[in-house]
Enzyme design. Structure first.
Site, PDB file in Angstrom:
ATOM      1  N   LYS A   1     -74.670 -99.085-106.049  1.00 17.21           N
ATOM      2  CA  LYS A   1     -74.286-100.170-106.980  1.00 17.21           C
ATOM      3  C   LYS A   1     -73.112 -99.752-107.848  1.00 17.21           C
ATOM      4  CE  LYS A   1     -76.778-100.807-110.974  1.00 17.21           C
ATOM      5  NZ  LYS A   1     -76.019-100.859-112.229  1.00 17.21           N
ATOM      6  N   ASN A   2     -73.231 -98.583-108.471  1.00 20.20           N
ATOM      7  CA  ASN A   2     -72.227 -98.215-109.469  1.00 20.20           C
ATOM      8  C   ASN A   2     -70.910 -97.733-108.856  1.00 20.20           C
ATOM      9  OD1 ASN A   2     -73.967 -99.016-111.411  1.00 20.20           O
ATOM     10  ND2 ASN A   2     -74.720 -96.960-111.906  1.00 20.20           N
TER      11      ASN A   2
ATOM     12  N   ARG B   1     -73.186-105.020-117.143  1.00 18.93           N
ATOM     13  CA  ARG B   1     -72.290-104.118-117.836  1.00 18.93           C
ATOM     14  C   ARG B   1     -70.952-103.948-117.095  1.00 18.93           C
ATOM     15  NH1 ARG B   1     -71.206-101.801-122.722  1.00 18.93           N
ATOM     16  NH2 ARG B   1     -70.241 -99.792-122.430  1.00 18.93           N
TER      17      ARG B   1
ATOM     18  N   CYS C   1     -78.290-103.510-119.162  1.00 17.19           N
ATOM     19  CA  CYS C   1     -79.665-103.141-119.490  1.00 17.19           C
ATOM     20  C   CYS C   1     -79.816-102.790-120.966  1.00 17.19           C
ATOM     21  CB  CYS C   1     -80.082-101.938-118.641  1.00 17.19           C
ATOM     22  SG  CYS C   1     -80.413-102.374-116.942  1.00 17.19           S
TER      23      CYS C   1
ATOM     24  N   ARG D   1     -74.519 -99.301-126.387  1.00 18.87           N
ATOM     25  CA  ARG D   1     -73.475 -99.532-125.388  1.00 18.87           C
ATOM     26  C   ARG D   1     -72.175-100.107-125.972  1.00 18.87           C
ATOM     27  NH1 ARG D   1     -76.095-100.734-119.655  1.00 18.87           N
ATOM     28  NH2 ARG D   1     -74.560 -99.192-119.088  1.00 18.87           N
TER      29      ARG D   1
ATOM     30  N   ASP E   1     -80.078 -92.016-115.264  1.00 20.96           N
ATOM     31  CA  ASP E   1     -80.662 -93.124-114.495  1.00 20.96           C
ATOM     32  C   ASP E   1     -81.922 -92.712-113.718  1.00 20.96           C
ATOM     33  OD1 ASP E   1     -78.689 -94.731-115.468  1.00 20.96           O
ATOM     34  OD2 ASP E   1     -77.451 -94.705-113.673  1.00 20.96           O
TER      35      ASP E   1
ATOM     36  N   ILE F   1     -78.008 -89.258-123.097  1.00 22.20           N
ATOM     37  CA  ILE F   1     -76.932 -90.251-122.893  1.00 22.20           C
ATOM     38  C   ILE F   1     -77.216 -91.560-123.642  1.00 22.20           C
ATOM     39  CG2 ILE F   1     -75.520 -91.481-121.170  1.00 22.20           C
ATOM     40  CD1 ILE F   1     -75.367 -88.463-120.750  1.00 22.20           C
TER      41      ILE F   1
ATOM     42  N   ARG G   1     -81.464-106.039-109.745  1.00 14.82           N
ATOM     43  CA  ARG G   1     -80.068-105.785-110.109  1.00 14.82           C
ATOM     44  C   ARG G   1     -79.526-104.545-109.394  1.00 14.82           C
ATOM     45  NH1 ARG G   1     -78.935-105.077-116.007  1.00 14.82           N
ATOM     46  NH2 ARG G   1     -76.995-104.675-114.937  1.00 14.82           N
TER      47      ARG G   1
HETATM   48  C1  EPZ Z   1     -72.558 -96.114-116.303  1.00 16.14           C
HETATM   49  O1  EPZ Z   1     -72.689 -96.894-117.493  1.00 16.14           O
HETATM   50  C2  EPZ Z   1     -73.587 -96.641-115.341  1.00 16.14           C
HETATM   51  N1  EPZ Z   1     -73.326 -98.061-115.121  1.00 16.14           N
HETATM   52  C3  EPZ Z   1     -74.980 -96.448-115.908  1.00 16.14           C
HETATM   53  O2  EPZ Z   1     -75.915 -96.856-114.924  1.00 16.14           O
HETATM   54  C4  EPZ Z   1     -75.202 -94.971-116.190  1.00 16.14           C
HETATM   55  O3  EPZ Z   1     -76.455 -94.822-116.829  1.00 16.14           O
HETATM   56  C5  EPZ Z   1     -74.108 -94.454-117.117  1.00 16.14           C
HETATM   57  O4  EPZ Z   1     -72.805 -94.739-116.556  1.00 16.14           O
HETATM   58  C6  EPZ Z   1     -74.206 -92.969-117.368  1.00 16.14           C
HETATM   59  O5  EPZ Z   1     -74.143 -92.278-116.160  1.00 16.14           O
HETATM   60  C7  EPZ Z   1     -72.382 -98.441-114.282  1.00 16.14           C
HETATM   61  O6  EPZ Z   1     -71.697 -97.656-113.652  1.00 16.14           O
HETATM   62  C8  EPZ Z   1     -72.224 -99.905-114.089  1.00 16.14           C
HETATM   63  P1  EPZ Z   1     -71.027 -94.566-120.163  1.00 16.14           P
HETATM   64  P2  EPZ Z   1     -71.557 -96.867-118.607  1.00 16.14           P
HETATM   65  O7  EPZ Z   1     -69.859 -95.305-120.682  1.00 16.14           O
HETATM   66  O8  EPZ Z   1     -70.239 -96.663-117.980  1.00 16.14           O
HETATM   67  C9  EPZ Z   1     -71.260 -94.023-124.914  1.00 16.14           C
HETATM   68  C10 EPZ Z   1     -77.733 -98.115-114.088  1.00 16.14           C
HETATM   69  O9  EPZ Z   1     -78.960 -98.142-114.313  1.00 16.14           O
HETATM   70  N2  EPZ Z   1     -70.068 -94.880-125.021  1.00 16.14           N
HETATM   71  O10 EPZ Z   1     -70.781 -93.375-119.291  1.00 16.14           O
HETATM   72  O11 EPZ Z   1     -71.766 -98.059-119.439  1.00 16.14           O
HETATM   73  C11 EPZ Z   1     -72.497 -94.782-124.442  1.00 16.14           C
HETATM   74  O12 EPZ Z   1     -73.130 -95.462-125.499  1.00 16.14           O
HETATM   75  C12 EPZ Z   1     -76.738 -98.009-115.212  1.00 16.14           C
HETATM   76  O13 EPZ Z   1     -77.267 -98.232-112.961  1.00 16.14           O
HETATM   77  C13 EPZ Z   1     -69.432 -95.023-126.240  1.00 16.14           C
HETATM   78  O14 EPZ Z   1     -69.852 -94.466-127.255  1.00 16.14           O
HETATM   79  O15 EPZ Z   1     -71.988 -95.576-119.404  1.00 16.14           O
HETATM   80  C14 EPZ Z   1     -73.315 -93.654-123.862  1.00 16.14           C
HETATM   81  O16 EPZ Z   1     -74.007 -92.998-124.880  1.00 16.14           O
HETATM   82  C15 EPZ Z   1     -77.360 -98.101-116.550  1.00 16.14           C
HETATM   83  N3  EPZ Z   1     -68.323 -95.834-126.313  1.00 16.14           N
HETATM   84  C16 EPZ Z   1     -72.293 -92.709-123.278  1.00 16.14           C
HETATM   85  O17 EPZ Z   1     -71.041 -93.044-123.915  1.00 16.14           O
HETATM   86  C17 EPZ Z   1     -67.809 -96.466-125.228  1.00 16.14           C
HETATM   87  O18 EPZ Z   1     -66.802 -97.175-125.351  1.00 16.14           O
HETATM   88  C18 EPZ Z   1     -72.104 -92.791-121.780  1.00 16.14           C
HETATM   89  O19 EPZ Z   1     -71.947 -94.158-121.392  1.00 16.14           O
HETATM   90  C19 EPZ Z   1     -68.455 -96.294-123.975  1.00 16.14           C
HETATM   91  C20 EPZ Z   1     -69.584 -95.495-123.897  1.00 16.14           C
END
Ligand code: EPZ
Length: 423
Positions: free
Chosen positions: A24-25, A94, A118, A123, A308, A330, A401
């Site tokens: 998916k991702n 997302r 989710c 986020r 995840d 995370i 999803r």
């Molecule tokens: C991706 O989400 C994945 N989603 C998530 O999978 C996965 O859990 C996550 O990466 C971590 O590996 C997709 O690829 C669609 P991040 P993403 O930005 O990109 C903080 C699933 O179940 N952050 O790497 O949204 C954030 O709050 C999903 O398939 C900021 O502070 O995650 C988090 O603590 C759920 N500011 C950390 O960074 C920002 O602008 C990592 O989030 C962006 C993120």
């Protein structure tokens, strides 16, 4: 007819083989990236999940022509128009955030709702905006909307992320490939899904070096053409089924599981006493007679143990003989499953926002429980496999999803799992 729950008749050891679906991702950002190309891209091994369906809706609303065949989908982006995207599709996933970089890169303008996803944490999108602003974008925030524009296209920039973000790295990449000049991304995410996006863009004519490292260098090019892309197998789905075997007992062949992306996960399974045999064509896993606790486990960015799979390993740890403590680094809101697990009889406690403790082994009893999000929902299905009697997991739409058909996959491994139809 709408399917919204899963029934699990627990207490059956797993045995058999299941093919792991496409990721998916990896698939969603690649689909968004097609917007930057002029022509056709053929994407094969796309998972048949609701988030991919929504991404197709988003692309369709922008004027992309999407054709489906047994091989996958073909996206023709020759006639992209500036239009407002359908709110429901943007707000329910997302990955719609990737549209920021992709649409600004293609049309110079974007107007969209805040992306959904989710309920696993706050986020924020500050890092996405920071990266795109550095490359020339200007944003105006309205109540529930983001309006962004970039005059005369993006320009290259030095982007330093202080924290690793998969989505912000992907957005910066999408903006940089067609930018004028050179972009350096430091503190980039190394996740296999980011690498897959880089491979797609390079096949379309982009110039990216440092793929798979925390420093990406991008030399902007004038145009990108379409290409063929095979979506790799989903390491999180493979990991979910690996922990299903540990939770329920038995053994399974996870065909096409991407073992090279699952080292930390396989290491944890081995620590719990599992036999894991890795190969290029998949992963064989066999649960031990007596499961060992994980003791201490911390989630982290790739190549560490993925957030995840935190809920799935937590459920497997319930069957282990001993104490396990799991720390989530995370997302701050990923312990929704603890209450329903306790209802089923699990000896598990949230210590604080980031840590949870399990005293195993727990004997679970089947119950009717709610899924609130994708990975937690799948983990509740695993709890149902372990439990005595019948469990009903409501909120199947969250699981759909990310999992093509978790009931069918687990049935292929001998479990008794049924999707329940409601009028
Ligand atoms: C991706 O989400 C994945 N989603 C998530 O999978 C996965 O859990 C996550 O990466 C971590 O590996 C997709 O690829 C669609 P991040 P993403 O930005 O990109 C903080 C699933 O179940 N952050 O790497 O949204 C954030 O709050 C999903 O398939 C900021 O502070 O995650 C988090 O603590 C759920 N500011 C950390 O960074 C920002 O602008 C990592 O989030 C962006 C993120």
């Amino acid at each position: 007819m709408q399917i919204d729950s899963i029934r699990v008749d627990g207490g059956v050891c797993l045995q058999g083989k299941v093919k792991i679906q496409g990721s998916k991702n990896a698939c969603l950002p690649v689909m968004a990236a097609t917007l930057l190309t002029k022509g056709e891209s053929q994407i094969t091994n796309c998972p048949k999940i609701s988030d991919v369906f929504r991404m197709k809706q988003l692309l369709g609303s922008m004027g992309c022509i999407i054709r489906e065949s047994s091989k996958g989908i073909t996206i023709d982006t020759s006639r992209v128009q500036r239009k407002k995207m359908p709110s429901e599709a943007v707000q329910s996933m997302r990955s719609s955030i990737c549209m920021l970089g992709a649409l600004l890169g293609r049309t110079g303008e974007v107007y969209m709702e805040y992306p959904g996803g989710c309920v696993i944490g706050a986020r924020p999108i500050d890092m996405h905006l920071m990266a795109l602003e550095k490359m020339g974008a200007v944003f105006r925030m309205e109540e529930e909307m983001i309006y962004g524009s970039v005059e005369n296209g993006f320009h290259g920039a030095d982007i330093e992320f202080s924290k690793v973000s998969v989505g912000a790295t992907e957005n910066a990449l999408l903006a940089a490939v067609l930018a004028k000049g050179h972009t350096r991304i430091s503190g980039a995410a190394k996740e296999p899904e980011v690498q897959a996006l880089c491979r797609y863009l390079v096949n379309c004519g982009a110039q990216i070096s440092g793929i798979g490292s925390e420093r990406l260098e991008i030399e902007g090019v004038e145009t990108l053409h379409g290409c063929k892309m095979w979506i790799p197998a989903d390491r999180i789905v493979a990991g979910t089924y690996l922990f299903a075997v540990l939770a329920a007992g038995g053994s399974a062949w996870l065909e096409e599981a991407p073992c090279d992306q699952m080292e930390a996960v396989i290491e944890v399974a081995r620590r719990m006493g599992a036999v894991c045999q890795t190969g290029e064509d998949g992963l064989y896993v066999q649960a031990p007679e007596r499961l060992q606790p994980v003791r201490r486990l911390k989630t982290g960015v790739y190549p560490d143990f993925p957030t995840d799979l935190q809920s799935a390993v937590l459920v497997a740890a319930l069957r282990a003989e001993g104490v396990s403590e799991i720390e989530e680094t995370i997302f701050e809101n990923r312990f929704h499953i603890v209450e329903p697990l306790r209802d089923m009889g699990a000896n598990v406690k949230v210590l604080d926002e980031r840590r949870v403790k399990v005293w195993g082994p727990s004997v679970l009893t089947g119950k009717s429980v709610e899924a609130w999000e994708l990975r937690g929902g799948a983990a509740m299905v695993l709890a149902g496999l372990m439990a005595d009697g019948v469990s009903t997991i409501n909120g199947y739409r969250y699981i759909m999803r990310g999992y093509e058909n978790i009931a069918k996959d687990l049935t292929e491994l001998g479990a008794r799992v049924f999707s329940v139809r409601e009028a």
